[in-house]
Design an enzyme around this catalytic site. Structure first.
Site, short mmCIF file in Angstrom:
data_model
loop_
_atom_site.label_atom_id
_atom_site.label_comp_id
_atom_site.label_asym_id
_atom_site.label_seq_id
_atom_site.Cartn_x
_atom_site.Cartn_y
_atom_site.Cartn_z
N HIS A 92 0.83 -1.22 0.00
CA HIS A 92 0.00 0.00 0.00
C HIS A 92 0.86 1.27 0.00
O HIS A 92 0.47 2.29 0.56
CB HIS A 92 -0.97 0.01 1.18
CG HIS A 92 -1.97 -1.10 1.16
ND1 HIS A 92 -3.13 -1.03 0.42
CD2 HIS A 92 -1.98 -2.31 1.76
CE1 HIS A 92 -3.81 -2.16 0.58
NE2 HIS A 92 -3.13 -2.95 1.38
N ASN B 177 -10.34 -2.98 1.89
CA ASN B 177 -9.98 -2.97 0.47
C ASN B 177 -11.22 -2.67 -0.37
O ASN B 177 -12.33 -2.52 0.16
CB ASN B 177 -9.39 -4.32 0.05
CG ASN B 177 -7.98 -4.52 0.55
OD1 ASN B 177 -7.18 -3.60 0.59
ND2 ASN B 177 -7.67 -5.75 0.94
#
Length: 484
Positions: free
Chosen positions: A54, A127
């Site tokens: 990320h 997510n």
């Protein structure tokens, strides 16, 4: 920033910011030029270690507003009344790429929300997919190693990706999501978000409910084809970050309708799927999504590094009325995320403006360490004390789990009546239109065909064959045609 003379970090006025101090005209630079050394040293340290996963992200501030009464299910104060508003910070991201990677790639998107509640910060770290590739955190480092650069070649290798996925059949459901139409969102504004894990809600009476969070985009779903993404990634690597920032600058504030699936705790043991398995979803027919609120983003960060790069999110940041579940991936993340931030940003990362509580204050006995600002003054740093220090409440944030007393050991995740690694991937495939299936097959075949070893490719295809016979057969033909 106020106007005035340029100064050093210590506040002394700078006389000359154009020329280094030297031993005469043309002579060597002097160590005593502390402005030069200060500037170079600071420049060398302007980048903190990027996130292992990320790393590539964008964020914005906004507001969460409650639209339904959920007090029968949770005692969380920020959910305590219709119309109640809470400030939030939301960070979007890709998973595998580094900080300089392109936005328009086939990759899951992080959807991490920090709620600045009056009982402390609540982080929901999810997510844009409701499931994940694995169900146990012990496999996470291995999984991510397959997605990142190979230590020998220095490149991302299709061999590694499909070798791991083929040997980890629980990944079949998420891989089907990833290579379907929603695998490359057109923007961060045009995708859904999910808490993904199962979490505990508990009400004022101590009753327990298991929940899953859903954030449905109010802008509508928009995606890119593989070809569109390939062109956009080359033309504008910052496409998604730019789109989010410019939309907010125009006053087109993106929003999401927030809902939850709610399962009474007593239902969990007999549910047909393990409700704590991150590779599975709960059927909406069994537990419909109930709307609880609306999230709007309406303010851009003033400094990307300070507020996006240094923002930290941890699934362990709960508030009264909300807690974890026995989900083995979540249990691992409760440690891993906080530990990553302590390493990457520093032990006092929670003191930074984007991370500290905005609607209350932090009262701890932790002191010192990198970036410590002395905020506690002369207050005692132990508990209990008789000097007016903070005291424990005696009431846990969540209720204890029941029914898990057994011998310790490296146990696999419990299987329920309809659990296997392929059933929901097959269900997802059969829900798709013929056109969606064609694009899914083409996307998967294009990726698998790059694998050089036949056994790795065949094993990967076999997982999709187990999900649905037609799925596997069509994929096998498509891969064979591409491989010649």
């Amino acid at each position: 920033m106020t106007q005035g003379p340029l100064t050093t970090e210590a506040g002394a006025p700078v006389a000359d910011n154009q020329n280094s101090e030297t031993a005469g005209v043309g002579g060597p630079v002097l160590v005593q030029d502390q402005l030069l050394l200060e500037k170079l040293a600071h420049f060398n340290r302007e980048r903190i270690p990027e996130r292992v996963v990320h790393a590539r992200g964008a964020g914005a501030y906004g507001t969460f507003t409650v639209t339904a009464d959920v007090t029968p299910y949770t005692r969380a104060a920020f959910l305590s009344g219709v119309g109640k508003e809470t400030e939030v910070f939301l960070r979007f991201s890709t998973v595998a790429g580094n900080l300089g990677a392109a936005d328009a790639v086939r990759d899951p998107r992080g959807f991490a929300v920090k709620f600045y509640t009056e009982e402390g910060n609540y982080d929901l770290v999810g997510n844009n997919t409701p499931v994940f590739f694995i169900r146990d955190a012990i496999k996470f480092p291995d999984f991510i190693h397959t997605q990142k650069r190979d230590p020998y070649t220095g490149s991302q290798e299709a061999e590694n990706v499909w070798d791991f996925w083929g040997l980890s059949p629980e990944s079949t459901h998420q891989v089907t999501w990833l290579f379907g139409d929603r695998g490359i969102p057109a923007s961060y504004r045009h995708m859904d978000g999910f808490g993904s894990h199962t979490f505990q809600w508990n009400n004022a009476a101590g009753e327990v409910f298991w929940v899953k969070y859903h954030f449905k985009t109010d802008q509508g779903i928009r995606n890119l084809t593989a070809r569109q993404a390939e062109l956009l990634a080359g033309q504008d690597p910052d496409s998604h970050q730019r789109d989010l920032r410019e939309a907010i600058e125009r006053g087109e504030f993106p929003s999401w309708t927030v809902g939850v699936q709610i399962m009474p705790a007593a239902d969990a043991a007999a549910y047909r799927f393990n409700p704590f398995d991150l590779t599975k979803v709960w059927s909406h027919a069994d537990y419909p999504v109930v709307e609880i609120g609306r999230l709007e983003l309406n303010r851009n960060p003033r400094n990307v590094f300070a507020e996006v790069e240094q923002s930290i999110f941890s699934p362990s940041h709960f508030v009264p009325g909300i807690g974890p579940s026995p989900d083995k991936m979540l249990q691992g993340r409760l440690f891993a995320y906080g530990d990553a931030h302590r390493y990457r940003v520093g032990i006092n990362a929670d003191h930074l403006p984007v991370n500290r509580p905005h609607a209350t204050e932090s009262r701890t006995n932790a002191r010192d360490g990198q970036l410590y600002d002395g905020r506690h003054g002369a207050a005692k740093n132990y508990e209990p004390n008789s000097f007016g220090g903070p005291r424990q409440t005696g009431r846990p944030l969540w209720q204890p789990f029941d029914g898990f007393t057994a011998a310790t050991g490296t146990h696999p995740t419990p299987r329920h009546a309809e659990d296997d690694d392929f059933v929901q991937a097959g269900d997802l495939y059969r829900l798709m239109s013929p056109e969606e299936r064609e694009r899914l097959i083409a996307n998967l075949a294009g990726a698998i065909s790059r694998v050089s070893r036949h056994d790795i490719a065949e094993r990967a295809i076999g997982n999709f064959r187990n999900a649905d016979a037609d799925f596997g057969k069509r994929l096998e033909v498509a891969v064979r045609e591409l491989r010649g």
